[in-house]
Design an enzyme around this catalytic site. Structure first.
Site, short mmCIF file in Angstrom:
data_model
loop_
_atom_site.label_atom_id
_atom_site.label_comp_id
_atom_site.label_asym_id
_atom_site.label_seq_id
_atom_site.Cartn_x
_atom_site.Cartn_y
_atom_site.Cartn_z
N ASP A 190 -7.10 -40.13 -46.27
CA ASP A 190 -8.24 -39.82 -45.71
C ASP A 190 -9.55 -40.42 -46.82
OD1 ASP A 190 -6.47 -38.27 -44.63
OD2 ASP A 190 -7.98 -36.85 -43.92
N GLU A 230 0.05 -40.97 -34.98
CA GLU A 230 1.26 -40.27 -35.30
C GLU A 230 1.99 -39.87 -34.19
OE1 GLU A 230 0.06 -38.38 -39.74
OE2 GLU A 230 -0.65 -37.43 -37.82
#
Length: 728
Positions: free
Chosen positions: A327, A468
């Site tokens: 991030d 994911e």
């Protein structure tokens, strides 16, 4: 006049944890959840500390919450009055996000009249170890009031308790808490002291892991009783004797006075906003949301450190183990590069200084080079578990592959380093470990590749991309493209070492010419996906053969709303439904690879198939829409990112585990969408350029960016842009 206040005008018991995120304040060293002063640990208050962790037994290792020096409750005529136990007559909570000040105003009706509690607190931006609070009680009658204020050492922990001991001592009028951690016997010390002009009686009240001043007053009618408090937080990470230092710090701060410290604090915030504020003419609501997002980024930046990063949930608590993910480099770094370049350097130095941990992880899996932690804590320790999700039906841990298959994390680190050097011109970071980091990440990808049988093609098999929900796939397009970038940049550095004596010395006995050739060969042979079906890039091998359905259809198959959508048996695993932007992220990062027509075709294909199950997703769709010339399509994605913490609505619980908190990556994504997307800021031929794509209703944008050590003032309209160097 701009509105820099967010406000809640009634107390809602169901919104407690959400409001604690909305009203968070911080200074990079610590973050204070926006809890009311009377809340104890079951309501999740926290003074969350950066860069210090603890583990208890088999629980997840997580950052520490310091003993809470803001804890305060009142008694009126011998009876406690605090929320939520007592229904208020009125209640307001607000945040001045221009200056990082949290306030509340609550009125209770007692048997003899009304009592009003007014409070404000801040995490000092002028001194990261200090916390200030002003607490005021006013009654419309002569009330016998006790104000109980001090240090609450019975803190909220998710996987604790992390303090084996909490000893609170009184020294003169100062309370000092010394909390000792379980794992490494670190000391976290909090000192606090109060001042009041009101005539009062003082006693000390001791409870288990809690020590309080008991301030007894008889109020005059409608005359406020004002308590001013300062607190200081130090740990053995900061100094050898944090107890002594914290006591001295709080004593010195009381001598300076609350108003003076508040003045210094607000002056620091004004300096930050001078380079960070974004003005949007024509959309006041969007402007407020964007600057509120920027506030959160400014609140958690590690100004105090030379090498530290930002956790995925900022400093809003122990959620996600306080770990650093991709991030930071991919979603937050742009903001700091444009507005606070020194902070950007600090973030990247963290990755350089944790290189040894990344190399240790790679070796543990049988690879060479640097495989960075998916969830990075101190020293590059990977806090990610092999069983990161719990099956809601069996309550057993499920095997997940985030830790060992999300190899794109090393590419994100290199992307951030190269981006920093290109925008700042600061090549010194390469000589301080950056060059080694880049080459080590390239060596990892080199050792991780496999050669397709009877072919000259190299592959990256058995990986997870940003999406994911699909684990253990082959040749994820994003991952392969990022690895290509790393290999090329490493080869360039090795080539430079022939003439750069510093680089030659850094690489030492390494055969630079041989490795340069090897990385270039890897780059030539590594499979890169091209547009095929309807001009769309296949996300990974076999993706187009999966069931092509809708997000709503997949959602309808859930038997439990808390089911995990991915993994071996997830409802999305055998479908084309993805968690978040994947190919779209690749197209944002490398916009010159394909035509705008191809990029827009991919946007149109993947967006309806994206669940947006991560707060990281929306901004990438927003930026790409702007790049493709569709700002109105980008607008709702921008608002979703900018409103992630203001509006809430995200997942706060996974079973019984709290996963709420702030979303700094979404905040950074909102900023990128505004500056990179709508304003169209780019660098061409060594100059800052802008190609605006303003959405309907936006008349003008005004902001600053840094490039090559110079600050530029930018004014953007739908007709063009004016960019000039900042003149003092």
């Amino acid at each position: 006049m701009k509105n820099w206040i967010i406000k809640e005008e009634w107390f809602n018991n169901q919104e407690i944890t959400a409001n604690e995120n909305r009203f968070l304040c911080g200074n990079g060293y610590l973050g204070i959840r926006g809890a009311l002063e009377e809340f104890q640990k079951e309501k999740l208050p926290a003074v969350n500390l950066s860069g210090i962790y603890d583990r208890v037994g088999d629980g997840w290792r997580e950052p520490l919450n310091a003993p809470n020096p803001l804890y305060t409750r009142i008694k009126v005529d011998g009876e406690y009055y605090f929320l939520p136990e007592k229904e208020p007559v009125s209640h307001i909570q607000e945040l001045d996000f221009r200056h990082g000040i949290v306030r509340r105003l609550t009125t209770f009706r007692t048997k003899r009249g009304c009592v009003t509690v007014e409070a404000e607190h801040f995490a000092s931006m002028a001194d990261c170890h200090l916390i200030g609070m002003r607490y005021t009680v006013t009654a419309d009658f002569h009330a016998d009031i006790e104000i109980h204020t001090g240090i609450d050492g019975d803190v909220w922990d998710i996987h604790g308790p992390h303090y084996d001991e909490v000893v609170i001592r009184q020294k003169d009028m100062c309370l000092v808490a010394d909390a000792v951690t379980h794992e490494n016997r670190e000391h976290v010390c909090v000192a606090e002291r109060y001042r009041t002009q009101a005539p009062h009686e003082h006693k000390t009240k001791e409870e288990e892991r809690r020590a309080l001043h008991r301030i007894c007053v008889v109020t005059d009618i409608n005359k406020p009783v004002v308590i001013e408090k300062m607190a200081a937080v130090y740990t053995t990470k900061d100094c050898n004797d944090p107890e002594k230092v914290s006591e001295k710090s709080v004593t010195d701060s009381m001598e300076a006075g609350y108003e003076e410290l508040l003045k210094r604090h607000t002056a620091c915030w004004e300096r930050l906003w001078d380079t960070s504020e974004v003005e949007i003419e024509g959309d006041a609501e969007a402007e407020k949301e964007l600057n509120y997002s920027i506030y959160h980024l400014l609140s958690i930046a590690p100004y105090h450190a030379g090498s530290q990063s930002i956790p995925a949930r900022g400093l809003s608590g122990q959620t996600y183990k306080g770990a650093v993910f991709w991030d930071t480099e991919m979603f937050m770094l742009d903001f700091f590069l444009n507005t606070q370049p020194k902070v950007a350097r600090t973030l990247l130095k963290y990755r350089i200084d944790t290189l040894a941990g990344a190399e240790k992880k790679a070796k543990g899996y049988g690879y060479e080079g640097a495989f960075y932690a998916w969830e990075s804590q101190e020293g590059g320790y990977d806090a990610c578990s092999d069983y990161n999700v719990t099956d809601v039906f069996t309550n057993r841990p499920m095997r997940t592959y985030f830790k060992d298959k999300q190899i794109h994390i090393s590419g994100a680190v290199v992307y951030g380093l190269i981006h920093y050097v290109n925008l700042t011109g600061d090549t010194s970071i390469l000589y301080e470990g950056g060059a080694e980091t880049i080459v080590s990440c390239a060596r990892f990808y080199d050792s991780r590749m496999s050669e397709r049988v009877h072919s000259e093609v190299y592959e990256l098999r058995d990986v997870i991309g940003p999406d994911e929900y699909h684990e253990r796939v082959n040749n994820n397009s994003y991952t392969n493209r990022l690895a290509l970038f790393v290999l090329r940049e490493a080869a360039k550095l090795l080539s430079r070492s022939k003439e750069d004596k510093k680089l030659a010395e850094i690489f030492g006995e390494m055969d630079c010419e041989a490795w340069e050739g090897r990385f270039n060969e890897d780059a030539e042979k590594l499979l890169q996906k091209k547009p095929v079906k309807n001009n769309v890039i296949e996300q990974f091998d076999g993706y187009f053969q999966l069931e092509d359905t809708t997000v709503d259809t997949v959602r309808s198959r859930l038997l439990n709303e808390k089911e995990y959508w991915g993994g071996a048996y997830g409802v999305a695993s055998d479908t084309q439904i993805i968690k978040q932007a994947d190919v779209v992220t690749q197209l944002v990062m490398f916009p010159d690879d394909f035509s705008r027509e191809t990029a827009w075709d991919n946007w149109g294909y993947y967006e309806p198939r994206t669940e947006h199950g991560s707060s990281l997703s929306a901004c990438m769709y927003g930026i790409l829409a702007c790049i493709c010339g569709h700002p109105n399509a980008a607008y709702p994605f921008f608002r979703k990112s900018a409103g992630a913490d203001l509006k809430g609505g995200g997942k706060e619980w996974a079973g019984t585990v709290y996963i709420g908190g702030t979303h700094p990556a979404a905040a950074g994504g909102a900023y990128m969408t505004a500056i990179k997307g709508f304003a169209g800021i780019t660098i061409e031929d060594g100059q800052v350029k802008a190609y605006p794509h303003l959405p309907d209703g936006w008349k003008k944008m005004r902001f600053s960016v840094f490039y090559q050590g110079e600050r530029y003032e930018v004014v953007v309209t739908s007709d063009g842009a004016e960019i000039k160097k900042y003149e003092m």
